[in-house]
Design a protein around this motif. Structure first.
Motif, PDB file in Angstrom:
ATOM      1  N   TRP A  41       0.865  -1.225  -0.115  1.00 20.58           N
ATOM      2  CA  TRP A  41       0.149   0.021  -0.138  1.00 20.58           C
ATOM      3  C   TRP A  41       0.984   1.206   0.183  1.00 20.58           C
ATOM      4  O   TRP A  41       1.825   1.400   0.670  1.00 20.58           O
ATOM      5  CB  TRP A  41      -0.898   0.066   1.163  1.00 20.58           C
ATOM      6  CG  TRP A  41      -1.921  -0.922   1.021  1.00 20.58           C
ATOM      7  CD1 TRP A  41      -2.225  -2.062   1.854  1.00 20.58           C
ATOM      8  CD2 TRP A  41      -3.234  -0.759   0.322  1.00 20.58           C
ATOM      9  NE1 TRP A  41      -3.630  -2.542   1.331  1.00 20.58           N
ATOM     10  CE2 TRP A  41      -3.921  -1.932   0.511  1.00 20.58           C
ATOM     11  CE3 TRP A  41      -3.660   0.181  -0.659  1.00 20.58           C
ATOM     12  CZ2 TRP A  41      -5.191  -1.821   0.010  1.00 20.58           C
ATOM     13  CZ3 TRP A  41      -5.063   0.254  -1.291  1.00 20.58           C
ATOM     14  CH2 TRP A  41      -5.796  -0.929  -0.919  1.00 20.58           C
ATOM     15  N   GLN A  42       0.547   2.261  -0.896  1.00 21.25           N
ATOM     16  CA  GLN A  42       1.231   3.470  -0.897  1.00 21.25           C
ATOM     17  C   GLN A  42       0.278   4.787  -0.959  1.00 21.25           C
ATOM     18  O   GLN A  42      -0.658   4.593  -1.474  1.00 21.25           O
ATOM     19  CB  GLN A  42       2.044   3.479  -2.199  1.00 21.25           C
ATOM     20  CG  GLN A  42       2.939   4.635  -2.426  1.00 21.25           C
ATOM     21  CD  GLN A  42       3.548   4.678  -3.726  1.00 21.25           C
ATOM     22  OE1 GLN A  42       4.743   4.052  -3.717  1.00 21.25           O
ATOM     23  NE2 GLN A  42       3.140   5.052  -4.866  1.00 21.25           N
ATOM     24  N   VAL A  43       0.774   5.736  -0.426  1.00 18.63           N
ATOM     25  CA  VAL A  43      -0.070   6.995  -0.230  1.00 18.63           C
ATOM     26  C   VAL A  43       0.994   8.103  -0.876  1.00 18.63           C
ATOM     27  O   VAL A  43       1.925   8.152  -0.453  1.00 18.63           O
ATOM     28  CB  VAL A  43      -0.702   7.240   1.093  1.00 18.63           C
ATOM     29  CG1 VAL A  43      -1.287   8.598   1.043  1.00 18.63           C
ATOM     30  CG2 VAL A  43      -1.370   6.159   1.456  1.00 18.63           C
ATOM     31  N   PRO A  55       5.724  18.699  -8.459  1.00 20.01           N
ATOM     32  CA  PRO A  55       6.866  18.045  -9.313  1.00 20.01           C
ATOM     33  C   PRO A  55       7.511  16.945  -8.591  1.00 20.01           C
ATOM     34  O   PRO A  55       7.998  16.191  -9.248  1.00 20.01           O
ATOM     35  CB  PRO A  55       7.919  19.232  -9.527  1.00 20.01           C
ATOM     36  CG  PRO A  55       7.448  20.309  -8.599  1.00 20.01           C
ATOM     37  CD  PRO A  55       6.232  20.079  -8.074  1.00 20.01           C
ATOM     38  N   SER A  56       7.556  16.955  -7.147  1.00 19.70           N
ATOM     39  CA  SER A  56       8.163  15.968  -6.675  1.00 19.70           C
ATOM     40  C   SER A  56       7.522  15.663  -5.283  1.00 19.70           C
ATOM     41  O   SER A  56       8.099  15.781  -4.198  1.00 19.70           O
ATOM     42  CB  SER A  56       9.686  16.148  -6.381  1.00 19.70           C
ATOM     43  OG  SER A  56       9.868  17.499  -5.486  1.00 19.70           O
ATOM     44  N   PRO A  57       6.483  14.786  -5.432  1.00 17.61           N
ATOM     45  CA  PRO A  57       5.594  14.581  -4.299  1.00 17.61           C
ATOM     46  C   PRO A  57       6.204  13.557  -3.608  1.00 17.61           C
ATOM     47  O   PRO A  57       7.490  12.826  -3.897  1.00 17.61           O
ATOM     48  CB  PRO A  57       4.333  13.930  -4.915  1.00 17.61           C
ATOM     49  CG  PRO A  57       4.767  13.279  -6.254  1.00 17.61           C
ATOM     50  CD  PRO A  57       5.961  14.233  -6.683  1.00 17.61           C
ATOM     51  N   ARG A  58       5.891  13.322  -2.402  1.00 14.80           N
ATOM     52  CA  ARG A  58       6.590  12.287  -1.334  1.00 14.80           C
ATOM     53  C   ARG A  58       5.602  11.298  -1.141  1.00 14.80           C
ATOM     54  O   ARG A  58       4.399  11.137  -1.184  1.00 14.80           O
ATOM     55  CB  ARG A  58       6.468  13.168   0.277  1.00 14.80           C
ATOM     56  CG  ARG A  58       7.112  12.465   1.404  1.00 14.80           C
ATOM     57  CD  ARG A  58       7.298  13.140   2.365  1.00 14.80           C
ATOM     58  NE  ARG A  58       5.869  13.528   2.733  1.00 14.80           N
ATOM     59  CZ  ARG A  58       5.136  13.098   3.832  1.00 14.80           C
ATOM     60  NH1 ARG A  58       5.707  11.800   4.153  1.00 14.80           N
ATOM     61  NH2 ARG A  58       4.196  13.427   4.320  1.00 14.80           N
ATOM     62  N   PHE A  59       6.260   9.939  -1.210  1.00 14.35           N
ATOM     63  CA  PHE A  59       5.444   8.509  -1.230  1.00 14.35           C
ATOM     64  C   PHE A  59       5.721   8.029   0.026  1.00 14.35           C
ATOM     65  O   PHE A  59       6.975   8.046   0.423  1.00 14.35           O
ATOM     66  CB  PHE A  59       6.061   8.027  -2.478  1.00 14.35           C
ATOM     67  CG  PHE A  59       5.483   8.382  -3.689  1.00 14.35           C
ATOM     68  CD1 PHE A  59       4.227   8.006  -4.188  1.00 14.35           C
ATOM     69  CD2 PHE A  59       6.093   9.075  -4.397  1.00 14.35           C
ATOM     70  CE1 PHE A  59       3.732   8.526  -5.292  1.00 14.35           C
ATOM     71  CE2 PHE A  59       5.838   9.734  -5.682  1.00 14.35           C
ATOM     72  CZ  PHE A  59       4.625   9.271  -6.030  1.00 14.35           C
ATOM     73  N   GLU A  60       4.898   7.625   0.638  1.00 15.04           N
ATOM     74  CA  GLU A  60       5.002   6.859   2.002  1.00 15.04           C
ATOM     75  C   GLU A  60       4.573   5.599   1.865  1.00 15.04           C
ATOM     76  O   GLU A  60       3.179   5.210   0.935  1.00 15.04           O
ATOM     77  CB  GLU A  60       4.238   7.246   3.077  1.00 15.04           C
ATOM     78  CG  GLU A  60       4.831   8.549   3.552  1.00 15.04           C
ATOM     79  CD  GLU A  60       5.755   8.372   4.686  1.00 15.04           C
ATOM     80  OE1 GLU A  60       6.128   7.370   5.199  1.00 15.04           O
ATOM     81  OE2 GLU A  60       6.615   9.479   5.022  1.00 15.04           O
ATOM     82  N   THR A  61       5.122   4.429   2.104  1.00 13.98           N
ATOM     83  CA  THR A  61       4.428   3.019   1.863  1.00 13.98           C
ATOM     84  C   THR A  61       4.006   2.372   3.343  1.00 13.98           C
ATOM     85  O   THR A  61       4.434   2.850   4.538  1.00 13.98           O
ATOM     86  CB  THR A  61       5.659   1.909   1.578  1.00 13.98           C
ATOM     87  OG1 THR A  61       6.668   1.874   2.238  1.00 13.98           O
ATOM     88  CG2 THR A  61       6.112   2.301   0.039  1.00 13.98           C
TER      89      THR A  61
END
Length: 179
Positions: free
Chosen positions: A49-51, A61-67
Motif C-alpha cells: 500500500w502506498q500514499v 513536481p516531486s511528491p513524497r510517497f509513503e509505503t
C-alpha cells in the motif's frame, strides 16, 4: 588540409578507436552460456500500500510517497505455494492475500501540515531469480519473466537448460531447453 580539419580528423579517429575498443571489451565480457540440469526459478510477488503526499497532488513536481503494509509470496518453479494465495494470474504467478489497507488515521499521522494525501493505492511488484548449480558451485542471479517461464516448462521433466548470462555474468538473460 587546414590545422582545424587535421585536429577534427584526429579527434574523430581517436573517438572511433576508443569506441571500437570499448565495444570489443563489452562484447568479450557481456555474455556467457552454460548448461545445467539443477536449477530453480523463483518469483517473489509483493503487494504494498502506498500514499502520495504533496501540497498540490496534481501539480507537485516531486511528491513524497509513503509505503504502508506489505505482503509477499515466493513462487517456486510455477508450483502453487502452500497457504492462502490468489491466482494464478495471467502470467501464471501466485499472489499473497492483500495486506490491510491503511486507515484514515494512519494516513493522517504521516501527513505534514498543509499537505494533501492521495487515496491509498496498491502496488504490485515481482522479482525474478534463478538459482543454478554448475559442478559444485551454486549461484543465484536476477532474471526476467521469460526465463522464469522457461524454467516452469522444463522443471517437471528436469530437462537440461542452456542459460545465457548477462553482462559480467550478473544476471540470467535467456534460458533454452536443451534438446
Amino acid at each position: 588540409m587546414t590545422i582545424q580539419q587535421k585536429s577534427d580528423r584526429s579527434f574523430h579517429e581517436r573517438f572511433l578507436l576508443s569506441t571500437v575498443a570499448v565495444l570489443t571489451a563489452f562484447t568479450l565480457t557481456s555474455c556467457s552460456t552454460l548448461v545445467t540440469e539443477q536449477y530453480e526459478a523463483t518469483a517473489l510477488t509483493t503487494y504494498t500500500w502506498q500514499v502520495k503526499y504533496a501540497y498540490d497532488l496534481t501539480n507537485e513536481p516531486s511528491p513524497r510517497f509513503e509505503t504502508f503494509a506489505t505482503t509477499s509470496l515466493l513462487n517456486r518453479n510455477g508450483i502453487k505455494p502452500p497457504g492462502t494465495v490468489i491466482g494464478p494470474d495471467d502470467k501464471g504467478l501466485w499472489w499473497p492475500t492483500l495486506p490491510p489497507r491503511p486507515s484514515v488515521s494512519e494516513v493522517e499521522q504521516r501527513q505534514k501540515p498543509q499537505e494533501q494525501a492521495s487515496t491509498p493505492e496498491i502496488l504490485k511488484a515481482v522479482e525474478y531469480r534463478l538459482t543454478y548449480t554448475l559442478g559444485s558451485q551454486q549461484k543465484t542471479l536476477p532474471t526476467n519473466y521469460a526465463v522464469y517461464r522457461q524454467v516452469v516448462k522444463a522443471y517437471p521433466s528436469k530437462a537440461a537448460l542452456r542459460l545465457t548470462l548477462g553482462v559480467g555474468d550478473n544476471s540470467v538473460e535467456k534460458a533454452e531447453i536443451v534438446k
